[in-house]
Design a protein around this motif. Structure first.
Motif, PDB file in Angstrom:
ATOM      1  N   LEU A  36       0.833  -1.197   0.000  1.00  0.00           N
ATOM      2  CA  LEU A  36       0.000   0.000   0.000  1.00  0.00           C
ATOM      3  C   LEU A  36       0.870   1.250   0.000  1.00  0.00           C
ATOM      4  O   LEU A  36       0.621   2.201  -0.756  1.00  0.00           O
ATOM      5  CB  LEU A  36      -0.925   0.002   1.218  1.00  0.00           C
ATOM      6  CG  LEU A  36      -1.791   1.250   1.406  1.00  0.00           C
ATOM      7  CD1 LEU A  36      -2.698   1.458   0.201  1.00  0.00           C
ATOM      8  CD2 LEU A  36      -2.619   1.140   2.685  1.00  0.00           C
ATOM      9  N   GLY A  37       1.907   1.262   0.850  1.00  0.00           N
ATOM     10  CA  GLY A  37       2.798   2.413   0.896  1.00  0.00           C
ATOM     11  C   GLY A  37       3.527   2.619  -0.423  1.00  0.00           C
ATOM     12  O   GLY A  37       3.681   3.756  -0.891  1.00  0.00           O
ATOM     13  N   ILE A  38       3.989   1.523  -1.038  1.00  0.00           N
ATOM     14  CA  ILE A  38       4.672   1.610  -2.330  1.00  0.00           C
ATOM     15  C   ILE A  38       3.722   2.135  -3.397  1.00  0.00           C
ATOM     16  O   ILE A  38       4.093   2.983  -4.221  1.00  0.00           O
ATOM     17  CB  ILE A  38       5.236   0.237  -2.722  1.00  0.00           C
ATOM     18  CG1 ILE A  38       6.423  -0.128  -1.816  1.00  0.00           C
ATOM     19  CG2 ILE A  38       5.676   0.222  -4.183  1.00  0.00           C
ATOM     20  CD1 ILE A  38       6.943  -1.542  -2.014  1.00  0.00           C
ATOM     21  N   ALA A  39       2.484   1.643  -3.400  1.00  0.00           N
ATOM     22  CA  ALA A  39       1.507   2.063  -4.408  1.00  0.00           C
ATOM     23  C   ALA A  39       1.203   3.551  -4.294  1.00  0.00           C
ATOM     24  O   ALA A  39       1.200   4.276  -5.294  1.00  0.00           O
ATOM     25  CB  ALA A  39       0.223   1.245  -4.259  1.00  0.00           C
ATOM     26  N   VAL A  40       0.961   4.022  -3.077  1.00  0.00           N
ATOM     27  CA  VAL A  40       0.653   5.445  -2.883  1.00  0.00           C
ATOM     28  C   VAL A  40       1.873   6.302  -3.226  1.00  0.00           C
ATOM     29  O   VAL A  40       1.755   7.355  -3.863  1.00  0.00           O
ATOM     30  CB  VAL A  40       0.190   5.710  -1.442  1.00  0.00           C
ATOM     31  CG1 VAL A  40       0.027   7.211  -1.191  1.00  0.00           C
ATOM     32  CG2 VAL A  40      -1.139   4.996  -1.184  1.00  0.00           C
ATOM     33  N   GLY A  41       3.056   5.856  -2.812  1.00  0.00           N
ATOM     34  CA  GLY A  41       4.268   6.591  -3.146  1.00  0.00           C
ATOM     35  C   GLY A  41       4.484   6.675  -4.644  1.00  0.00           C
ATOM     36  O   GLY A  41       4.889   7.723  -5.168  1.00  0.00           O
ATOM     37  N   HIS A  42       4.205   5.572  -5.347  1.00  0.00           N
ATOM     38  CA  HIS A  42       4.386   5.569  -6.797  1.00  0.00           C
ATOM     39  C   HIS A  42       3.384   6.493  -7.472  1.00  0.00           C
ATOM     40  O   HIS A  42       3.734   7.195  -8.432  1.00  0.00           O
ATOM     41  CB  HIS A  42       4.236   4.153  -7.345  1.00  0.00           C
ATOM     42  CG  HIS A  42       4.447   4.083  -8.834  1.00  0.00           C
ATOM     43  ND1 HIS A  42       5.691   4.184  -9.414  1.00  0.00           N
ATOM     44  CD2 HIS A  42       3.554   3.947  -9.859  1.00  0.00           C
ATOM     45  CE1 HIS A  42       5.574   4.099 -10.728  1.00  0.00           C
ATOM     46  NE2 HIS A  42       4.292   3.962 -11.022  1.00  0.00           N
ATOM     47  N   ILE A  43       2.155   6.497  -7.005  1.00  0.00           N
ATOM     48  CA  ILE A  43       1.145   7.389  -7.584  1.00  0.00           C
ATOM     49  C   ILE A  43       1.581   8.842  -7.437  1.00  0.00           C
ATOM     50  O   ILE A  43       1.507   9.634  -8.383  1.00  0.00           O
ATOM     51  CB  ILE A  43      -0.224   7.159  -6.919  1.00  0.00           C
ATOM     52  CG1 ILE A  43      -0.779   5.797  -7.323  1.00  0.00           C
ATOM     53  CG2 ILE A  43      -1.215   8.262  -7.318  1.00  0.00           C
ATOM     54  CD1 ILE A  43      -2.042   5.403  -6.575  1.00  0.00           C
ATOM     55  N   TYR A  44       2.046   9.202  -6.237  1.00  0.00           N
ATOM     56  CA  TYR A  44       2.490  10.580  -6.024  1.00  0.00           C
ATOM     57  C   TYR A  44       3.688  10.901  -6.909  1.00  0.00           C
ATOM     58  O   TYR A  44       3.718  11.952  -7.566  1.00  0.00           O
ATOM     59  CB  TYR A  44       2.854  10.812  -4.558  1.00  0.00           C
ATOM     60  CG  TYR A  44       3.408  12.199  -4.323  1.00  0.00           C
ATOM     61  CD1 TYR A  44       2.553  13.280  -4.150  1.00  0.00           C
ATOM     62  CD2 TYR A  44       4.786  12.428  -4.327  1.00  0.00           C
ATOM     63  CE1 TYR A  44       3.055  14.552  -3.983  1.00  0.00           C
ATOM     64  CE2 TYR A  44       5.293  13.698  -4.161  1.00  0.00           C
ATOM     65  CZ  TYR A  44       4.432  14.760  -3.986  1.00  0.00           C
ATOM     66  OH  TYR A  44       4.929  16.033  -3.823  1.00  0.00           O
ATOM     67  N   PHE A  45       4.677  10.009  -6.935  1.00  0.00           N
ATOM     68  CA  PHE A  45       5.882  10.246  -7.728  1.00  0.00           C
ATOM     69  C   PHE A  45       5.539  10.381  -9.212  1.00  0.00           C
ATOM     70  O   PHE A  45       6.076  11.247  -9.908  1.00  0.00           O
ATOM     71  CB  PHE A  45       6.875   9.108  -7.517  1.00  0.00           C
ATOM     72  CG  PHE A  45       8.121   9.234  -8.337  1.00  0.00           C
ATOM     73  CD1 PHE A  45       9.122  10.120  -7.987  1.00  0.00           C
ATOM     74  CD2 PHE A  45       8.298   8.449  -9.478  1.00  0.00           C
ATOM     75  CE1 PHE A  45      10.273  10.245  -8.757  1.00  0.00           C
ATOM     76  CE2 PHE A  45       9.442   8.566 -10.244  1.00  0.00           C
ATOM     77  CZ  PHE A  45      10.431   9.463  -9.886  1.00  0.00           C
ATOM     78  N   PHE A  46       4.647   9.539  -9.696  1.00  0.00           N
ATOM     79  CA  PHE A  46       4.278   9.591 -11.116  1.00  0.00           C
ATOM     80  C   PHE A  46       3.572  10.900 -11.449  1.00  0.00           C
ATOM     81  O   PHE A  46       3.903  11.560 -12.456  1.00  0.00           O
ATOM     82  CB  PHE A  46       3.378   8.407 -11.473  1.00  0.00           C
ATOM     83  CG  PHE A  46       2.912   8.415 -12.905  1.00  0.00           C
ATOM     84  CD1 PHE A  46       3.748   7.951 -13.913  1.00  0.00           C
ATOM     85  CD2 PHE A  46       1.662   8.896 -13.237  1.00  0.00           C
ATOM     86  CE1 PHE A  46       3.333   7.968 -15.248  1.00  0.00           C
ATOM     87  CE2 PHE A  46       1.240   8.923 -14.559  1.00  0.00           C
ATOM     88  CZ  PHE A  46       2.076   8.459 -15.568  1.00  0.00           C
ATOM     89  N   LEU A  47       2.619  11.291 -10.614  1.00  0.00           N
ATOM     90  CA  LEU A  47       1.856  12.505 -10.894  1.00  0.00           C
ATOM     91  C   LEU A  47       2.688  13.770 -10.716  1.00  0.00           C
ATOM     92  O   LEU A  47       2.449  14.774 -11.396  1.00  0.00           O
ATOM     93  CB  LEU A  47       0.623  12.571  -9.980  1.00  0.00           C
ATOM     94  CG  LEU A  47      -0.444  11.502 -10.203  1.00  0.00           C
ATOM     95  CD1 LEU A  47      -1.585  11.679  -9.211  1.00  0.00           C
ATOM     96  CD2 LEU A  47      -0.978  11.550 -11.637  1.00  0.00           C
ATOM     97  N   GLU A  48       3.652  13.721  -9.822  1.00  0.00           N
ATOM     98  CA  GLU A  48       4.445  14.913  -9.508  1.00  0.00           C
ATOM     99  C   GLU A  48       5.724  15.010 -10.335  1.00  0.00           C
ATOM    100  O   GLU A  48       6.103  16.112 -10.763  1.00  0.00           O
ATOM    101  CB  GLU A  48       4.807  14.908  -8.019  1.00  0.00           C
ATOM    102  CG  GLU A  48       5.656  16.091  -7.566  1.00  0.00           C
ATOM    103  CD  GLU A  48       4.905  17.414  -7.596  1.00  0.00           C
ATOM    104  OE1 GLU A  48       5.563  18.466  -7.487  1.00  0.00           O
ATOM    105  OE2 GLU A  48       3.660  17.393  -7.732  1.00  0.00           O
ATOM    106  N   ASP A  49       6.402  13.885 -10.581  1.00  0.00           N
ATOM    107  CA  ASP A  49       7.726  13.929 -11.196  1.00  0.00           C
ATOM    108  C   ASP A  49       7.776  13.375 -12.618  1.00  0.00           C
ATOM    109  O   ASP A  49       8.674  13.753 -13.376  1.00  0.00           O
ATOM    110  CB  ASP A  49       8.726  13.128 -10.344  1.00  0.00           C
ATOM    111  CG  ASP A  49       8.982  13.767  -8.993  1.00  0.00           C
ATOM    112  OD1 ASP A  49       8.018  14.190  -8.338  1.00  0.00           O
ATOM    113  OD2 ASP A  49      10.148  13.831  -8.574  1.00  0.00           O
ATOM    114  N   VAL A  50       6.879  12.483 -12.964  1.00  0.00           N
ATOM    115  CA  VAL A  50       6.961  11.808 -14.257  1.00  0.00           C
ATOM    116  C   VAL A  50       5.992  12.390 -15.275  1.00  0.00           C
ATOM    117  O   VAL A  50       6.402  12.889 -16.337  1.00  0.00           O
ATOM    118  CB  VAL A  50       6.713  10.286 -14.113  1.00  0.00           C
ATOM    119  CG1 VAL A  50       6.771   9.600 -15.479  1.00  0.00           C
ATOM    120  CG2 VAL A  50       7.739   9.671 -13.159  1.00  0.00           C
TER     121      VAL A  50
END
Length: 231
Positions: A166-180
């Motif tokens: 869950l933590g990895i999924a939420v972190g990835h969503i944030y990273f994708f929307l913010e950095d990618v």
């Protein structure tokens, strides 16, 4: 002298990291001293929706015995990629907390503090891809693998990995929307920090004497802390 040194070190921690780490430590201490119980802190959507006045909060709670990891990665993020962007850092907390609360409804998780910590680790690791890490002196790897190594270690201890995922999924969503995504052809910035947060948290001038903790630095602490809550 020791007290003064500790006090100065504490005051040098950036505000969001200081508040979050302090809350984690105080909450854990209160539970250990039996001033409160975990049943007063866990996430129970039925009670939240049924009773609007109760002591249970619909956000990731702070029962996490790995305060060092919280302090470390939270501070390195705030002093690194979020330096001078306190409002954006607070917004990441709010965004991550909202998603974890939402996803927690579907996977029946009641303690989300560990997932929130993994989210911080994930974002830090993706923004520092070339930092070398070491696991118990046996395994060397680069920072982006850190969340997965922690999840694997949790699995070896016989714990469920749902919270880690869950933590990895939420972190990835944030990273994708913010950095990618904003840097892709035709991409736009979806996550925009509200103006009210910028007005509250962002300051025009930065203290020239402020001495930050470098964000890009390798492991260097006991990796036995990869154990999950309750392990």
């Amino acid at each position: 002298m020791a007290y003064q040194s500790l006090r100065l070190e504490y005051l040098q921690i950036p505000p969001v990291s200081r508040a979050y780490t302090t809350a984690c430590v105080l909450t854990t201490a209160a539970v250990q001293l039996e001033l409160i119980t975990p049943f007063q802190l866990y996430f129970n959507p039925e009670l939240i929706f049924k009773h609007f006045q109760n002591r249970i909060s619909p956000c990731p709670r702070l029962l996490n015995h790995r305060s060092h990891r919280i302090y470390r990665y939270c501070r390195m993020l705030e002093e690194g990629s979020f330096r001078g962007r306190t409002a954006d850092f607070v917004f990441m907390f709010l965004f991550g907390g909202f998603l974890m609360t939402l996803f927690g409804l579907f996977v029946s998780l009641v303690f989300l503090g560990q997932a929130f910590t993994i989210m911080l680790v994930y974002v830090w690791s993706r923004r520092n891809p070339y930092v070398r890490m070491n696991f118990f002196g046996l395994l060397n790897f680069q920072a982006p693998f850190l969340p997965w190594v922690l999840m694997g270690f949790s699995l070896l201890l016989g714990n469920s990995i749902i919270v880690d995922l869950l933590g990895i999924a939420v972190g990835h969503i944030y990273f994708f929307l913010e950095d990618v995504f904003p840097n892709q052809p035709g991409g736009i910035r979806i996550l925009k920090t509200p103006s009210i947060l910028k007005a509250i948290f962002d300051t025009p001038d930065e203290d020239p004497n402020y001495n930050p903790l470098p964000e890009e630095r390798p492991g260097g602490f006991a990796w036995g802390e990869g154990q999950r809550l309750g392990g």
